[in-house]
Motif scaffolding. Structure first.
Motif, PDB file in Angstrom:
ATOM      1  N   GLY A  20       0.797  -1.220   0.000  1.00 11.97           N
ATOM      2  CA  GLY A  20       0.000   0.000   0.000  1.00 11.97           C
ATOM      3  C   GLY A  20       0.832   1.274   0.000  1.00 11.97           C
ATOM      4  O   GLY A  20       0.312   2.358  -0.250  1.00 11.97           O
ATOM      5  N   ALA A  21       2.122   1.165   0.283  1.00 17.20           N
ATOM      6  CA  ALA A  21       3.003   2.341   0.231  1.00 17.20           C
ATOM      7  C   ALA A  21       3.134   2.797  -1.226  1.00 17.20           C
ATOM      8  O   ALA A  21       2.917   2.015  -2.156  1.00 17.20           O
ATOM      9  CB  ALA A  21       4.374   2.001   0.809  1.00 17.20           C
ATOM     10  N   ILE A  22       3.487   4.066  -1.411  1.00 18.99           N
ATOM     11  CA  ILE A  22       3.627   4.604  -2.757  1.00 18.99           C
ATOM     12  C   ILE A  22       5.081   4.990  -2.992  1.00 18.99           C
ATOM     13  O   ILE A  22       5.644   5.818  -2.269  1.00 18.99           O
ATOM     14  CB  ILE A  22       2.685   5.806  -2.972  1.00 18.99           C
ATOM     15  CG1 ILE A  22       1.237   5.330  -2.829  1.00 18.99           C
ATOM     16  CG2 ILE A  22       2.926   6.435  -4.333  1.00 18.99           C
ATOM     17  CD1 ILE A  22       0.217   6.426  -2.878  1.00 18.99           C
ATOM     18  N   LEU A  23       5.674   4.359  -3.989  1.00 15.76           N
ATOM     19  CA  LEU A  23       7.048   4.631  -4.382  1.00 15.76           C
ATOM     20  C   LEU A  23       7.041   5.893  -5.233  1.00 15.76           C
ATOM     21  O   LEU A  23       6.260   6.011  -6.178  1.00 15.76           O
ATOM     22  CB  LEU A  23       7.594   3.453  -5.182  1.00 15.76           C
ATOM     23  CG  LEU A  23       9.003   3.586  -5.730  1.00 15.76           C
ATOM     24  CD1 LEU A  23      10.008   3.480  -4.593  1.00 15.76           C
ATOM     25  CD2 LEU A  23       9.257   2.504  -6.762  1.00 15.76           C
ATOM     26  N   THR A  24       7.906   6.837  -4.906  1.00 17.86           N
ATOM     27  CA  THR A  24       7.974   8.104  -5.640  1.00 17.86           C
ATOM     28  C   THR A  24       9.345   8.248  -6.279  1.00 17.86           C
ATOM     29  O   THR A  24      10.356   8.151  -5.591  1.00 17.86           O
ATOM     30  CB  THR A  24       7.732   9.294  -4.688  1.00 17.86           C
ATOM     31  OG1 THR A  24       6.461   9.133  -4.072  1.00 17.86           O
ATOM     32  CG2 THR A  24       7.760  10.607  -5.442  1.00 17.86           C
ATOM     33  N   LEU A  25       9.357   8.460  -7.579  1.00 20.19           N
ATOM     34  CA  LEU A  25      10.579   8.761  -8.307  1.00 20.19           C
ATOM     35  C   LEU A  25      10.430  10.171  -8.852  1.00 20.19           C
ATOM     36  O   LEU A  25       9.579  10.426  -9.703  1.00 20.19           O
ATOM     37  CB  LEU A  25      10.791   7.775  -9.464  1.00 20.19           C
ATOM     38  CG  LEU A  25      10.891   6.300  -9.097  1.00 20.19           C
ATOM     39  CD1 LEU A  25      10.888   5.445 -10.352  1.00 20.19           C
ATOM     40  CD2 LEU A  25      12.131   6.039  -8.278  1.00 20.19           C
ATOM     41  N   SER A  26      11.222  11.102  -8.338  1.00 17.29           N
ATOM     42  CA  SER A  26      11.122  12.492  -8.788  1.00 17.29           C
ATOM     43  C   SER A  26      12.504  13.120  -8.784  1.00 17.29           C
ATOM     44  O   SER A  26      13.456  12.571  -8.221  1.00 17.29           O
ATOM     45  CB  SER A  26      10.182  13.282  -7.877  1.00 17.29           C
ATOM     46  OG  SER A  26      10.735  13.387  -6.580  1.00 17.29           O
ATOM     47  N   GLN A  27      12.600  14.304  -9.403  1.00 19.33           N
ATOM     48  CA  GLN A  27      13.888  14.991  -9.422  1.00 19.33           C
ATOM     49  C   GLN A  27      14.331  15.364  -8.015  1.00 19.33           C
ATOM     50  O   GLN A  27      15.517  15.323  -7.710  1.00 19.33           O
ATOM     51  CB  GLN A  27      13.799  16.231 -10.307  1.00 19.33           C
ATOM     52  CG  GLN A  27      13.702  15.879 -11.775  1.00 19.33           C
ATOM     53  CD  GLN A  27      13.478  17.090 -12.656  1.00 19.33           C
ATOM     54  OE1 GLN A  27      12.884  18.071 -12.247  1.00 19.33           O
ATOM     55  NE2 GLN A  27      13.939  17.004 -13.887  1.00 19.33           N
ATOM     56  N   THR A  57       9.690   6.066  -0.514  1.00 22.79           N
ATOM     57  CA  THR A  57       8.252   5.892  -0.291  1.00 22.79           C
ATOM     58  C   THR A  57       7.795   7.059   0.577  1.00 22.79           C
ATOM     59  O   THR A  57       7.730   6.966   1.789  1.00 22.79           O
ATOM     60  CB  THR A  57       7.932   4.546   0.391  1.00 22.79           C
ATOM     61  OG1 THR A  57       8.735   4.425   1.554  1.00 22.79           O
ATOM     62  CG2 THR A  57       8.197   3.384  -0.538  1.00 22.79           C
ATOM     63  N   VAL A  58       7.541   8.176  -0.089  1.00 27.08           N
ATOM     64  CA  VAL A  58       7.090   9.392   0.587  1.00 27.08           C
ATOM     65  C   VAL A  58       5.646   9.651   0.180  1.00 27.08           C
ATOM     66  O   VAL A  58       5.132   9.065  -0.778  1.00 27.08           O
ATOM     67  CB  VAL A  58       7.969  10.610   0.228  1.00 27.08           C
ATOM     68  CG1 VAL A  58       9.394  10.403   0.703  1.00 27.08           C
ATOM     69  CG2 VAL A  58       7.960  10.881  -1.264  1.00 27.08           C
ATOM     70  N   ASP A  59       4.990  10.530   0.912  1.00 29.97           N
ATOM     71  CA  ASP A  59       3.611  10.866   0.581  1.00 29.97           C
ATOM     72  C   ASP A  59       3.584  11.671  -0.711  1.00 29.97           C
ATOM     73  O   ASP A  59       4.174  12.755  -0.785  1.00 29.97           O
ATOM     74  CB  ASP A  59       2.963  11.669   1.706  1.00 29.97           C
ATOM     75  CG  ASP A  59       2.767  10.845   2.964  1.00 29.97           C
ATOM     76  OD1 ASP A  59       2.625   9.618   2.828  1.00 29.97           O
ATOM     77  OD2 ASP A  59       2.764  11.425   4.059  1.00 29.97           O
ATOM     78  N   PRO A  60       2.899  11.174  -1.733  1.00 31.82           N
ATOM     79  CA  PRO A  60       2.797  11.917  -2.989  1.00 31.82           C
ATOM     80  C   PRO A  60       1.736  13.001  -2.860  1.00 31.82           C
ATOM     81  O   PRO A  60       1.080  13.137  -1.827  1.00 31.82           O
ATOM     82  CB  PRO A  60       2.366  10.855  -3.992  1.00 31.82           C
ATOM     83  CG  PRO A  60       1.567   9.909  -3.178  1.00 31.82           C
ATOM     84  CD  PRO A  60       2.213   9.893  -1.810  1.00 31.82           C
ATOM     85  N   ARG A  61       1.541  13.737  -3.929  1.00 27.55           N
ATOM     86  CA  ARG A  61       0.479  14.736  -3.957  1.00 27.55           C
ATOM     87  C   ARG A  61      -0.848  14.041  -3.678  1.00 27.55           C
ATOM     88  O   ARG A  61      -1.060  12.897  -4.094  1.00 27.55           O
ATOM     89  CB  ARG A  61       0.470  15.421  -5.321  1.00 27.55           C
ATOM     90  CG  ARG A  61       1.754  16.172  -5.570  1.00 27.55           C
ATOM     91  CD  ARG A  61       1.922  16.692  -6.958  1.00 27.55           C
ATOM     92  NE  ARG A  61       0.688  17.011  -7.625  1.00 27.55           N
ATOM     93  CZ  ARG A  61       0.621  17.416  -8.878  1.00 27.55           C
ATOM     94  NH1 ARG A  61       1.703  17.540  -9.576  1.00 27.55           N
ATOM     95  NH2 ARG A  61      -0.537  17.679  -9.438  1.00 27.55           N
ATOM     96  N   PRO A  62      -1.764  14.695  -2.966  1.00 19.89           N
ATOM     97  CA  PRO A  62      -3.026  14.052  -2.567  1.00 19.89           C
ATOM     98  C   PRO A  62      -3.825  13.474  -3.737  1.00 19.89           C
ATOM     99  O   PRO A  62      -4.383  12.387  -3.630  1.00 19.89           O
ATOM    100  CB  PRO A  62      -3.798  15.175  -1.880  1.00 19.89           C
ATOM    101  CG  PRO A  62      -2.763  16.146  -1.446  1.00 19.89           C
ATOM    102  CD  PRO A  62      -1.639  16.047  -2.429  1.00 19.89           C
ATOM    103  N   GLU A  63      -3.871  14.184  -4.870  1.00 20.59           N
ATOM    104  CA  GLU A  63      -4.652  13.666  -6.001  1.00 20.59           C
ATOM    105  C   GLU A  63      -4.036  12.394  -6.582  1.00 20.59           C
ATOM    106  O   GLU A  63      -4.749  11.539  -7.099  1.00 20.59           O
ATOM    107  CB  GLU A  63      -4.855  14.733  -7.084  1.00 20.59           C
ATOM    108  CG  GLU A  63      -3.602  15.217  -7.755  1.00 20.59           C
ATOM    109  CD  GLU A  63      -2.927  16.409  -7.076  1.00 20.59           C
ATOM    110  OE1 GLU A  63      -2.088  17.042  -7.739  1.00 20.59           O
ATOM    111  OE2 GLU A  63      -3.204  16.694  -5.903  1.00 20.59           O
ATOM    112  N   SER A 123      -5.786   8.593  -6.498  1.00 21.88           N
ATOM    113  CA  SER A 123      -6.043   7.900  -7.764  1.00 21.88           C
ATOM    114  C   SER A 123      -5.451   6.497  -7.815  1.00 21.88           C
ATOM    115  O   SER A 123      -6.045   5.599  -8.409  1.00 21.88           O
ATOM    116  CB  SER A 123      -5.490   8.715  -8.931  1.00 21.88           C
ATOM    117  OG  SER A 123      -6.217   9.908  -9.091  1.00 21.88           O
ATOM    118  N   LEU A 124      -4.280   6.315  -7.223  1.00 21.46           N
ATOM    119  CA  LEU A 124      -3.662   4.992  -7.264  1.00 21.46           C
ATOM    120  C   LEU A 124      -4.546   3.996  -6.528  1.00 21.46           C
ATOM    121  O   LEU A 124      -5.041   4.263  -5.443  1.00 21.46           O
ATOM    122  CB  LEU A 124      -2.269   5.033  -6.641  1.00 21.46           C
ATOM    123  CG  LEU A 124      -1.226   5.808  -7.447  1.00 21.46           C
ATOM    124  CD1 LEU A 124       0.078   5.909  -6.683  1.00 21.46           C
ATOM    125  CD2 LEU A 124      -0.996   5.186  -8.805  1.00 21.46           C
ATOM    126  N   GLY A 125      -4.770   2.854  -7.143  1.00 22.65           N
ATOM    127  CA  GLY A 125      -5.637   1.841  -6.557  1.00 22.65           C
ATOM    128  C   GLY A 125      -7.066   1.891  -7.080  1.00 22.65           C
ATOM    129  O   GLY A 125      -7.851   0.987  -6.831  1.00 22.65           O
TER     130      GLY A 125
END
Length: 195
Positions: A36-43, A51-57, A61-63
């Motif tokens: 259930g964690a969200i992997l974030t790849l960003s600059q 695995t940080v909190d992404p933008r709320p939208e 949407s994921l899932g």
């Protein structure tokens, strides 16, 4: 370390490929993991896979299934500024004059969104000039074959205009056309931006 290097290399290469054709400012990737964690790849994270909190939208949407994702875009007032393109992707305004293209990745087994790529496309006048200049340069470098063995060098002048808020399409085209005539008049094989 191998996963970090691979994900970073893939992300940076994809950015390079997309940036050849669009005035891309950044690409962010989000993937829902089994726990259930969200992997974030960003600059900001240097594509290291935190695995940080992404933008709320994005987190909301994921899932979701494709049907739920489409319904949210059609019915949720918070997504009123999102424009759907079939059921393949959507665009919406980002910060400043940036346009964000969201590419959802749905699982083929259960049609649930497992990941998303957010491509931030710069729409500033600088970005328009840079994009038009890439087109002009590509045409100039290419020799067109007109007969067997005969090649023709071609150049192009371009006029570019950024649409003002609430501007009608006719007015936008007139401004771009004016910039094109300025480009031809001031030496050809060049790019001019409309005021």
């Amino acid at each position: 370390m191998l996963l970090y290097r691979d994900s970073r290399d893939i992300a940076e290469r994809l950015f390079e490929v997309v940036a050849r054709n669009l005035p891309v400012e950044r690409i962010d990737y989000y993937a829902r993991l089994d726990d259930g964690a969200i992997l974030t790849l960003s600059q900001e994270t240097r594509y290291s896979g935190f695995t940080v909190d992404p933008r709320p939208e994005v987190a909301a949407s994921l899932g979701k299934t494709r049907t739920q994702w489409l319904a949210a875009h059609r019915l949720d007032p918070a997504m009123a500024d999102h424009v759907l393109f079939g059921d393949a992707f959507c665009t919406h305004p980002g910060k400043g004059s940036v346009q964000v293209v969201t590419l959802p990745l749905f699982s083929p087994q259960d049609d649930v969104m497992q990941a998303a790529a957010l491509i931030h496309i710069g729409t500033s006048a600088f970005g328009a000039r840079e994009y038009a200049e890439r087109i002009r340069s590509a045409v100039e470098r290419h020799a067109f074959e007109i007969d067997s063995g005969h090649r023709l060098a071609v150049t192009v002048s371009l006029g570019a205009a950024m649409r003002h808020q609430y501007e009608l399409l006719d007015a936008l085209i007139r401004r771009a056309d004016g910039a094109l005539y300025r480009a031809k008049k001031t030496g050809r094989n060049r790019v001019e931006l409309a005021d």
